[in-house]
Structures are given as C-alpha cells and as structure tokens.
Design an enzyme around this catalytic site. Structure first.
Site, PDB file in Angstrom:
ATOM      1  N   GLU A 124       2.036 -12.263  32.931  1.00 33.58           N
ATOM      2  CA  GLU A 124       0.865 -12.998  32.462  1.00 33.58           C
ATOM      3  C   GLU A 124       1.114 -13.569  31.065  1.00 33.58           C
ATOM      4  OE1 GLU A 124      -3.947 -12.218  31.936  1.00 33.58           O
ATOM      5  OE2 GLU A 124      -2.588 -10.550  32.347  1.00 33.58           O
ATOM      6  N   ASP A 144      -3.305 -17.221  31.486  1.00 33.72           N
ATOM      7  CA  ASP A 144      -4.538 -16.596  31.034  1.00 33.72           C
ATOM      8  C   ASP A 144      -5.101 -17.384  29.860  1.00 33.72           C
ATOM      9  OD1 ASP A 144      -6.547 -14.945  30.029  1.00 33.72           O
ATOM     10  OD2 ASP A 144      -5.239 -13.285  29.537  1.00 33.72           O
ATOM     11  N   ASP A 179       1.705  -8.041  31.102  1.00 35.42           N
ATOM     12  CA  ASP A 179       0.918  -8.975  30.302  1.00 35.42           C
ATOM     13  C   ASP A 179       1.589  -9.126  28.944  1.00 35.42           C
ATOM     14  OD1 ASP A 179      -0.955 -10.564  29.105  1.00 35.42           O
ATOM     15  OD2 ASP A 179      -2.584  -9.108  29.182  1.00 35.42           O
ATOM     16  N   LYS A 209     -11.109 -15.622  33.540  1.00 37.76           N
ATOM     17  CA  LYS A 209     -12.036 -14.821  32.742  1.00 37.76           C
ATOM     18  C   LYS A 209     -13.253 -15.674  32.458  1.00 37.76           C
ATOM     19  CE  LYS A 209      -8.699 -11.806  30.420  1.00 37.76           C
ATOM     20  NZ  LYS A 209      -7.936 -11.581  29.180  1.00 37.76           N
ATOM     21  N   LYS A 228       1.060  -3.814  29.061  1.00 38.62           N
ATOM     22  CA  LYS A 228       1.292  -4.747  27.963  1.00 38.62           C
ATOM     23  C   LYS A 228       2.764  -4.659  27.540  1.00 38.62           C
ATOM     24  CE  LYS A 228      -3.095  -5.978  27.379  1.00 38.62           C
ATOM     25  NZ  LYS A 228      -3.593  -7.369  27.418  1.00 38.62           N
TER      26      LYS A 228
END
Length: 369
Positions: A213, A238, A188, A262, A163
C-alpha cells in the site's frame, strides 16, 4: 431536507496501546463528533477523523474545526439544497478539506437514512449481511508484531496489515513469514520509498503479499504506474486517492491493481460510492480503509463495506482493538473474521451517551436561522 441544528463535540481518549508508523506514533486520539438534528428531534452522527498533527494528511483536528465552524456548517444551514447528494455541489467552492466535509456529510446521511427508516448501507446499495475484517499490526518491533498477530488470529481476521519502512521491511516480513507462511498479509509503506528503491521493492515479491500500500509519494500517481510494471506484488493506492478524479487517473495510467477507499480521505459518502462504482466498472478490487476511529466512523465504514465491490477485507477491527469503551452500542465485534452488518435505521448502532459525554472536552451548537 431541513436541519434545525448542528453540534460539534471535540473528544479525546488514549489508545489502549500506541500505534506506530515510520512517520508518527499515536498515543492519544482526538476526533470531532458531528450531530445533525432535525425539527422532529432525530439526530444523525458523523465523525471527523484527522490526526492532531498533519502527518497523514494536511488536515488536523484544529483545521477541520475551523472549516466546519466558519465555512461548511454556515453554508449547509443557509444553503439551498434538498438531498444529501447535493452537498458536494454546495461545498464545491471549498477546496479539498475532505475530512471536514466527510464528518458533516456522514451526519447528514445518517439523519436522512433515519428519516427514511432505512439502514444507511442498504440505502447506498449495500447487500452484504457480513463484512470481512482485517486488522493493522502497528508495531516496529518484530516480537511485538508476532504477539499481536497471535492475539488477533483468535478472532479470525481475514487480512493482516503490517507497517514497513526501508530499514526494517525485509526483516519484519521474513520474521512473520517464518511463523505464518500462509497468513493473508499485506504491507503498508505510508510513502516510505522512492522510485529509486525499485530493486529493493522487488525483493518483497518473495513474501507473497496481497499488496503493498502506497509505497511511493503521498500525492503521486505517475511514478506508481512505473513501479507497478517492475514488481509482481499488486500496488494499492491510499493517500494519493483523494477524489473520483484521482481514482480515474490512477486506473487510466495503470498505477495500481487495488484501491483503498477511506471515506474520510475522499470527502464523504457521495465520493466514496462514486469511486467504488468506478472501480467495479474497471475490475479494480477495493477495500475499506480505517483511521484509528471511534465507533461512529467505524459504523459508517461497516455500512460502506457492505457494498458488493468491497471484495478485500477492510480495516474493520473490533472496538476493543483501540478502546476500553467505545462511543457506540453495541461494540463492533469481529467474529470468525467478519463484522455483522446491522439493519437498524441510520448507521445501525446506538450512541453510548455516557461515554461520549465522558470523552467530550468541548462542544458548540449552531442553529439554523
């Protein structure tokens, strides 16, 4: 397809260690377990996985429960439908609320696969015997991030996600690359940047990332197309891919080179498979994203990742990554960077009824009239 009853179970458990992003730190996880039962006593299981507060999407545990209880379950039990593929059409009058829809659709697909005595992944066209696994390094402390990488590398994970935010990205990535120069690494951003940060984001090209991401707005597609033209690192979308239409728009605009699918974010199995097929047709690699789930959702993700288009390791970490004891048996285990895809009917795992009961804080059953 006749369903006799649908049961909702609210569960709660602390994580083994906190999960940090620049938006939120998660200490405890809630979920809604959905159980769909037929007249012969077979039960299908799904998991509704929003967070307790709306930091990732607008949905929360409470809003999902409301949508399931007051709209989706009554429509499903009284509606005129015969096959799980028809549920999206049945529910089309309910705007968005993808995570609520996903948990219920998962349970019905699991039940359907058990009725057909087939593994759910195979039913959807999956052929893989093993699914490549990646893991999330969720710490804003460089030393802790390096410690986590060392720990998880023993299981052979094939992709590591860290992250990042504008205040710490360069120092975090530099620290990791100084120790692990060849680590399959991605970043991300959870929408931490603006298009004005393009020059800063160009600096990330030097770290050899597999992808970055969702660097820009949570609902943006257009500006990502401009950013992708200015950076070498592949952009992965995402949060802004919530439907087949979103994925199609992103591909048409050249907004990304990779898409994270997802199931919970796009509304369930039917939409996830449609997006997978679209990406395969257009040469866009996909990977299966995770939501810090319990084992039922994770089992559905393993089944989804068995489809051929999932060429990038997904968020398929071991059950032990987050839980002292999971709600499925056996635990999902990563060995040599892979998860073995089961072949038993439905999701391929048994429910750990004892553990599920221990974690349940509320339950409610709805019966067909």
């Amino acid at each position: 397809m006749e369903i006799e009853s649908i049961t909702l179970k609210m569960i709660r458990s602390p994580l083994k260690s906190p999960f940090h992003t620049h938006l939120e730190t998660v200490y405890d996880r809630e979920a809604i377990i959905v159980e769909a039962r037929d007249k012969d006593g077979r039960t299908g299981y799904g998991e509704t996985v929003p967070f307790s507060s709306p930091w990732y999407t607008e949905e929360t545990i409470k809003t999902c429960y409301h949508m399931l209880e007051d709209f989706l379950i009554p429509m499903t039990l009284s509606g005129n439908w015969e096959h799980p593929n028809e549920l999206s059409e049945l529910w089309k009058g309910i705007r968005r609320n993808q995570m609520a829809k996903s948990g219920l659709e998962q349970a019905i697909w699991d039940l359907y696969a058990k009725q057909k005595e087939k593994y759910l992944g195979r039913l959807m066209g999956g052929k893989k015997q093993y699914a490549a696994a990646g893991v999330v390094i969720a710490s804003n402390d460089r030393k802790e991030a390096l410690r986590q990488i060392e720990t998880f590398s023993a299981e052979g994970y094939k992709r590591y996600k860290v992250k990042i935010s504008p205040s710490s990205d360069l120092s975090m990535l530099a620290a990791i690359r100084s120790v692990y120069p060849d680590l399959p690494l991605m970043a991300d951003a959870n929408s931490a940047y603006r298009l004005d940060d393009t020059v800063h984001l160009q600096k990330l090209d030097s770290f050899g990332l597999q992808m970055i991401e969702q660097p820009l707005g949570v609902d943006d597609i257009a500006e990502h197309s401009l950013l992708q033209k200015e950076i070498k690192t592949p952009v992965c979308l995402d949060e802004s891919i919530c439907s087949y239409h979103d994925a199609k728009s992103a591909i048409m605009l050249g907004s990304c080179q990779i898409i994270n699918i997802k199931m919970a974010r796009v509304g369930g199995w039917s939409q996830a498979v449609k997006i997978h097929d679209l990406c395969v047709q257009n040469g866009i690699p996909v990977w299966c994203g995770g939501m810090i789930e319990f084992g039922i959702s994770r089992a559905h993700n393993v089944a989804l990742a068995s489809l051929e288009g999932f060429s990038i390791p997904g968020d398929l970490s071991s059950s032990s990554r987050y839980w002292e004891e999971d709600i499925i048996e056996p635990d999902i285990t990563v060995r040599n960077g892979e998860v073995k895809v089961p072949d038993s009917p439905g999701i391929g795992f048994r429910i750990n009824e004892k553990r599920l009961k221990e974690l349940t804080v509320y339950r409610e059953t709805f019966k067909a009239m």
